[in-house]
Design an enzyme around this catalytic site. Sequence first.
Site, PDB file in Angstrom:
ATOM      1  N   THR A   3     -18.369  27.119  24.012  1.00 33.18           N
ATOM      2  CA  THR A   3     -18.441  27.669  25.369  1.00 33.18           C
ATOM      3  C   THR A   3     -19.636  28.594  25.545  1.00 33.18           C
ATOM      4  O   THR A   3     -20.223  29.075  24.582  1.00 33.18           O
ATOM      5  CB  THR A   3     -17.151  28.429  25.720  1.00 33.18           C
ATOM      6  N   ASP A   4     -19.963  28.851  26.804  1.00 35.07           N
ATOM      7  CA  ASP A   4     -21.059  29.767  27.127  1.00 35.07           C
ATOM      8  C   ASP A   4     -20.497  31.119  27.562  1.00 35.07           C
ATOM      9  O   ASP A   4     -19.285  31.354  27.491  1.00 35.07           O
ATOM     10  CB  ASP A   4     -21.977  29.156  28.192  1.00 35.07           C
ATOM     11  N   ALA A   5     -21.361  31.990  28.029  1.00 32.69           N
ATOM     12  CA  ALA A   5     -20.945  33.343  28.417  1.00 32.69           C
ATOM     13  C   ALA A   5     -19.967  33.338  29.588  1.00 32.69           C
ATOM     14  O   ALA A   5     -19.201  34.288  29.763  1.00 32.69           O
ATOM     15  CB  ALA A   5     -22.170  34.184  28.764  1.00 32.69           C
ATOM     16  N   GLY A  14     -17.535  31.302  29.784  1.00 29.76           N
ATOM     17  CA  GLY A  14     -16.245  30.853  29.271  1.00 29.76           C
ATOM     18  C   GLY A  14     -15.951  29.382  29.470  1.00 29.76           C
ATOM     19  O   GLY A  14     -14.834  28.933  29.233  1.00 29.76           O
ATOM     20  N   VAL A  15     -16.952  28.624  29.900  1.00 34.76           N
ATOM     21  CA  VAL A  15     -16.784  27.176  30.050  1.00 34.76           C
ATOM     22  C   VAL A  15     -17.656  26.471  29.013  1.00 34.76           C
ATOM     23  O   VAL A  15     -18.598  27.052  28.472  1.00 34.76           O
ATOM     24  CB  VAL A  15     -17.145  26.692  31.476  1.00 34.76           C
TER      25      VAL A  15
END
Length: 146
Positions: free
Chosen positions: A14-16, A18-19
């Site tokens: 995930t990225d920052a 949250g996905v």
Amino acid sequence: MAYAYRRTIHLADTDAAGVVYFAQLLHICHEAYEICLIGNGMDWSGLLREGTVALPIVHSAIDFLRPITWGDRLDIQLYPELENSRQFKISYRIFKENQDSPPESPLATALTRHVAINPRTRQRCSLPPVVETWLRNAPKIEDSKI
């Protein structure tokens, strides 16, 4: 019925926000492709050792239709398709795994296009017969929107 691969989304996927990070989902699709080859008896390491063919990706696309987040259990469906004697594509449909009912609409769809090349000359060549046979026997996508 499609080839299928199941995978849980890890925090590192995930990225920052949250996905799932877009490139990571393409990586997961490639994992599914590799597992599919092995599961269908393809001696991929043997083909690589021979050094007579490589199958690089020359095009990829991904569409995110709904969020994919940490902990989601995915069911990735693969539909390989022969395009010509030197090229094929794989359409992917990514669903949230649901063991109790048919899948809902996809969370994402993706596509990778591969060409056969001679790794020494980097010139296009014919697909190996084993790959062409795998493609001819592959499940067909019911809906060619990808």
